[in-house]
Motif scaffolding. Structure first.
Motif, PDB file in Angstrom:
ATOM      1  N   LEU A  93       0.836  -1.211   0.000  1.00 54.09           N
ATOM      2  CA  LEU A  93       0.000   0.000   0.000  1.00 54.09           C
ATOM      3  C   LEU A  93       0.865   1.254   0.000  1.00 54.09           C
ATOM      4  O   LEU A  93       0.564   2.231  -0.679  1.00 54.09           O
ATOM      5  CB  LEU A  93      -0.918  -0.012   1.227  1.00 54.09           C
ATOM      6  N   GLY A  94       1.958   1.214   0.742  1.00 51.38           N
ATOM      7  CA  GLY A  94       2.816   2.387   0.841  1.00 51.38           C
ATOM      8  C   GLY A  94       3.581   2.702  -0.432  1.00 51.38           C
ATOM      9  O   GLY A  94       3.866   3.860  -0.717  1.00 51.38           O
ATOM     10  N   TYR A  95       3.909   1.671  -1.218  1.00 51.03           N
ATOM     11  CA  TYR A  95       4.726   1.877  -2.414  1.00 51.03           C
ATOM     12  C   TYR A  95       3.921   1.880  -3.712  1.00 51.03           C
ATOM     13  O   TYR A  95       4.502   1.984  -4.795  1.00 51.03           O
ATOM     14  CB  TYR A  95       5.821   0.804  -2.488  1.00 51.03           C
ATOM     15  N   ASN A  96       2.602   1.736  -3.619  1.00 47.91           N
ATOM     16  CA  ASN A  96       1.761   1.739  -4.812  1.00 47.91           C
ATOM     17  C   ASN A  96       0.670   2.790  -4.698  1.00 47.91           C
ATOM     18  O   ASN A  96       0.356   3.267  -3.603  1.00 47.91           O
ATOM     19  CB  ASN A  96       1.113   0.362  -5.015  1.00 47.91           C
ATOM     20  N   SER A  97       0.077   3.122  -5.838  1.00 46.92           N
ATOM     21  CA  SER A  97      -1.103   3.982  -5.821  1.00 46.92           C
ATOM     22  C   SER A  97      -2.263   3.199  -5.221  1.00 46.92           C
ATOM     23  O   SER A  97      -2.241   1.960  -5.171  1.00 46.92           O
ATOM     24  CB  SER A  97      -1.458   4.409  -7.247  1.00 46.92           C
ATOM     25  N   VAL A  98      -3.294   3.909  -4.754  1.00 44.92           N
ATOM     26  CA  VAL A  98      -4.458   3.254  -4.158  1.00 44.92           C
ATOM     27  C   VAL A  98      -5.112   2.309  -5.167  1.00 44.92           C
ATOM     28  O   VAL A  98      -5.509   1.189  -4.832  1.00 44.92           O
ATOM     29  CB  VAL A  98      -5.468   4.303  -3.651  1.00 44.92           C
ATOM     30  N   GLY A  99      -5.196   2.748  -6.436  1.00 50.79           N
ATOM     31  CA  GLY A  99      -5.821   1.927  -7.463  1.00 50.79           C
ATOM     32  C   GLY A  99      -5.087   0.621  -7.679  1.00 50.79           C
ATOM     33  O   GLY A  99      -5.698  -0.448  -7.779  1.00 50.79           O
ATOM     34  N   PHE A 100      -3.748   0.678  -7.749  1.00 52.24           N
ATOM     35  CA  PHE A 100      -2.972  -0.543  -7.955  1.00 52.24           C
ATOM     36  C   PHE A 100      -3.056  -1.453  -6.729  1.00 52.24           C
ATOM     37  O   PHE A 100      -3.100  -2.682  -6.859  1.00 52.24           O
ATOM     38  CB  PHE A 100      -1.505  -0.204  -8.244  1.00 52.24           C
ATOM     39  N   TYR A 101      -3.106  -0.846  -5.548  1.00 53.02           N
ATOM     40  CA  TYR A 101      -3.251  -1.654  -4.336  1.00 53.02           C
ATOM     41  C   TYR A 101      -4.583  -2.394  -4.325  1.00 53.02           C
ATOM     42  O   TYR A 101      -4.660  -3.564  -3.930  1.00 53.02           O
ATOM     43  CB  TYR A 101      -3.127  -0.776  -3.085  1.00 53.02           C
ATOM     44  N   GLN A 102      -5.665  -1.708  -4.765  1.00 51.97           N
ATOM     45  CA  GLN A 102      -6.968  -2.367  -4.840  1.00 51.97           C
ATOM     46  C   GLN A 102      -6.923  -3.532  -5.818  1.00 51.97           C
ATOM     47  O   GLN A 102      -7.517  -4.590  -5.582  1.00 51.97           O
ATOM     48  CB  GLN A 102      -8.052  -1.356  -5.250  1.00 51.97           C
ATOM     49  N   MET A 103      -6.210  -3.361  -6.928  1.00 53.80           N
ATOM     50  CA  MET A 103      -6.056  -4.453  -7.890  1.00 53.80           C
ATOM     51  C   MET A 103      -5.271  -5.613  -7.263  1.00 53.80           C
ATOM     52  O   MET A 103      -5.545  -6.780  -7.550  1.00 53.80           O
ATOM     53  CB  MET A 103      -5.333  -3.960  -9.143  1.00 53.80           C
ATOM     54  N   THR A 104      -4.330  -5.291  -6.397  1.00 56.65           N
ATOM     55  CA  THR A 104      -3.585  -6.338  -5.687  1.00 56.65           C
ATOM     56  C   THR A 104      -4.529  -7.172  -4.838  1.00 56.65           C
ATOM     57  O   THR A 104      -4.467  -8.416  -4.843  1.00 56.65           O
ATOM     58  CB  THR A 104      -2.499  -5.705  -4.789  1.00 56.65           C
ATOM     59  N   LYS A 105      -5.419  -6.522  -4.115  1.00 52.60           N
ATOM     60  CA  LYS A 105      -6.371  -7.259  -3.285  1.00 52.60           C
ATOM     61  C   LYS A 105      -7.324  -8.083  -4.140  1.00 52.60           C
ATOM     62  O   LYS A 105      -7.684  -9.211  -3.785  1.00 52.60           O
ATOM     63  CB  LYS A 105      -7.154  -6.287  -2.402  1.00 52.60           C
ATOM     64  N   LEU A 106      -7.739  -7.522  -5.295  1.00 46.37           N
ATOM     65  CA  LEU A 106      -8.645  -8.259  -6.181  1.00 46.37           C
ATOM     66  C   LEU A 106      -7.967  -9.498  -6.765  1.00 46.37           C
ATOM     67  O   LEU A 106      -8.631 -10.495  -7.056  1.00 46.37           O
ATOM     68  CB  LEU A 106      -9.125  -7.349  -7.319  1.00 46.37           C
ATOM     69  N   ALA A 107      -6.655  -9.437  -6.938  1.00 47.55           N
ATOM     70  CA  ALA A 107      -5.924 -10.555  -7.547  1.00 47.55           C
ATOM     71  C   ALA A 107      -5.828 -11.760  -6.619  1.00 47.55           C
ATOM     72  O   ALA A 107      -5.472 -12.858  -7.064  1.00 47.55           O
ATOM     73  CB  ALA A 107      -4.526 -10.101  -7.955  1.00 47.55           C
ATOM     74  N   ILE A 108      -6.139 -11.581  -5.337  1.00 49.21           N
ATOM     75  CA  ILE A 108      -5.991 -12.684  -4.386  1.00 49.21           C
ATOM     76  C   ILE A 108      -6.952 -13.833  -4.698  1.00 49.21           C
ATOM     77  O   ILE A 108      -6.580 -15.004  -4.612  1.00 49.21           O
ATOM     78  CB  ILE A 108      -6.199 -12.167  -2.943  1.00 49.21           C
ATOM     79  N   ILE A 109      -8.195 -13.504  -5.104  1.00 51.56           N
ATOM     80  CA  ILE A 109      -9.160 -14.568  -5.390  1.00 51.56           C
ATOM     81  C   ILE A 109      -8.729 -15.436  -6.569  1.00 51.56           C
ATOM     82  O   ILE A 109      -8.640 -16.663  -6.438  1.00 51.56           O
ATOM     83  CB  ILE A 109     -10.582 -14.007  -5.602  1.00 51.56           C
ATOM     84  N   PRO A 110      -8.458 -14.856  -7.762  1.00 51.90           N
ATOM     85  CA  PRO A 110      -8.040 -15.732  -8.867  1.00 51.90           C
ATOM     86  C   PRO A 110      -6.745 -16.487  -8.576  1.00 51.90           C
ATOM     87  O   PRO A 110      -6.587 -17.641  -8.991  1.00 51.90           O
ATOM     88  CB  PRO A 110      -7.867 -14.773 -10.048  1.00 51.90           C
ATOM     89  N   CYS A 111      -5.828 -15.865  -7.839  1.00 50.28           N
ATOM     90  CA  CYS A 111      -4.587 -16.546  -7.483  1.00 50.28           C
ATOM     91  C   CYS A 111      -4.873 -17.742  -6.569  1.00 50.28           C
ATOM     92  O   CYS A 111      -4.295 -18.822  -6.742  1.00 50.28           O
ATOM     93  CB  CYS A 111      -3.632 -15.571  -6.791  1.00 50.28           C
ATOM     94  N   THR A 112      -5.779 -17.562  -5.613  1.00 48.29           N
ATOM     95  CA  THR A 112      -6.159 -18.659  -4.719  1.00 48.29           C
ATOM     96  C   THR A 112      -6.801 -19.799  -5.495  1.00 48.29           C
ATOM     97  O   THR A 112      -6.506 -20.978  -5.263  1.00 48.29           O
ATOM     98  CB  THR A 112      -7.128 -18.153  -3.629  1.00 48.29           C
ATOM     99  N   VAL A 113      -7.703 -19.448  -6.421  1.00 49.06           N
ATOM    100  CA  VAL A 113      -8.365 -20.460  -7.253  1.00 49.06           C
ATOM    101  C   VAL A 113      -7.326 -21.259  -8.052  1.00 49.06           C
ATOM    102  O   VAL A 113      -7.386 -22.492  -8.120  1.00 49.06           O
ATOM    103  CB  VAL A 113      -9.387 -19.804  -8.199  1.00 49.06           C
ATOM    104  N   ILE A 114      -6.373 -20.562  -8.648  1.00 43.43           N
ATOM    105  CA  ILE A 114      -5.334 -21.229  -9.452  1.00 43.43           C
ATOM    106  C   ILE A 114      -4.488 -22.160  -8.590  1.00 43.43           C
ATOM    107  O   ILE A 114      -4.230 -23.316  -8.955  1.00 43.43           O
ATOM    108  CB  ILE A 114      -4.439 -20.178 -10.154  1.00 43.43           C
TER     109      ILE A 114
END
Length: 334
Positions: A93-114
């Motif tokens: 969160l500290g080294y990314n924009s808020v938008g990119f950080y939100q995308m990081t959190k969204l990526a957790i679901i597909p990564c978990t599924v994979i």
């Protein structure tokens, strides 16, 4: 009341506790970080776990639960990994924009599924996959504003995604594999999580804030909110392990996005936070995705009870309640 009905109600109660405690700690931490200037999220996380461990020690002393043996290497690896995911999410969160950080959190679901599909052989139906796509799309529309990329932030985000996914999968598999409760797993892993975060917290927080957590001016109001946050965190930590153990890592992530939608709605309605129709439409699409996920999960659970497969997606009755984290809960204030 049948055993199945009792299990359903206890799962619903765990989900309700997770939602309520997460929203409560977000409100408390928003006051602590935004209003009082205490920006040391990783160190605060370590204090949360210290209080949680003390609470579990008292509960164990009062015989509310019994210790159960878990392979020390497994629980140590899990504790360090779980704590690292908190630290990397904060650092991301500290080294990314808020938008990119939100995308990081969204990526957790597909990564978990994979990861669950490749390494655990789990199967996620097309209906489940479609509902997750709709859910993630809605949350993205509601929360993602900008996508500014940088190499350091991207690497940290990748570490955050991987550690979070693996830690949440381990939470589920350890409880089922060793037949331990969420309380027993949390009790045994807490010392390793606390040690890891105590060592990493001040360093990571200084890298983000350029301030020393031990040099901060701790007035009575700050101390009061820190204590309140730590007490609420006991419920957050317990409910997190309880929900993942009773449902699945994917279901917990879906619940996490529900919390995000609830917190956004709370901000719009109660705190009069500025919003646009894009935010509202995104939340509505996300709710539709949650509804589809719920329906698909219920149908698959009913199918599994009549014809149990050798491998399934582990998405069970939790879906009934997912119409209503975080791992990093602190970052849901965004």
């Amino acid at each position: 009341m049948t055993a199945e009905s009792s299990a359903c109600w206890s799962t619903a109660g765990a989900l309700a506790l997770s939602v309520v405690s997460a929203v409560a700690i977000v409100i408390c931490n928003k006051a602590l970080i935004s209003n009082l200037g205490f920006n040391f999220a990783t160190t605060l996380s370590s204090w949360h776990l210290v209080i949680t461990y003390c609470s579990l020690q008292i509960a164990n002393w009062l015989n509310f639960f019994q210790q159960k043996h878990i392979n020390m290497r497994v629980v140590m690896a899990f504790g360090v990994l779980n704590a690292s995911s908190i630290a990397f999410l904060n650092l991301s969160l500290g080294y990314n924009s808020v938008g990119f950080y939100q995308m990081t959190k969204l990526a957790i679901i597909p990564c978990t599924v994979i990861l669950e599909t490749i390494f655990l052989g789990k199967h996620f139906s097309h209906r489940i996959q479609l509902s997750l796509v709709i859910l993630l799309g809605g949350v993205a529309v509601a929360t993602v504003t900008d996508l500014q990329l940088n190499f350091q932030g991207t690497v940290l985000s990748l570490f955050a995604i991987l550690t979070t996914c693996i830690a949440q999968i381990m939470t589920n598999t350890i409880q089922k594999g060793y037949k331990v409760s969420s309380t027993q797993l949390l009790f045994q892993s807490c010392p390793y999580q606390v040690t890891t975060l105590i060592l990493m917290g001040p360093i990571f927080d200084f890298a983000l804030t350029k301030q020393n957590v031990f040099a901060f001016e701790y007035n009575p109001k700050v101390v009061m909110f820190i204590v309140l946050s730590c007490l609420i965190a006991v419920s957050v930590n317990f409910s997190t392990f309880l929900v993942i153990g009773r449902t699945s890592p994917v279901s917990y992530q879906v619940l996490g996005h529900l919390k995000t939608c609830l917190i956004l709605t709370f901000g719009y309605v109660v705190l009069k936070t500025p919003f646009s129709w894009r935010n509202i439409s995104g939340i509505l699409v996300a709710v539709i995705g949650m509804g589809l996920y719920s329906l698909s999960s219920i149908l698959e659970t009913q199918k599994a009870t009549t014809n149990p497969p050798s491998s399934q997606s582990q998405v069970n009755f939790s879906a009934l309640f997912i119409v209503s984290e975080t791992y990093n809960t602190y970052n849901m204030i965004l």
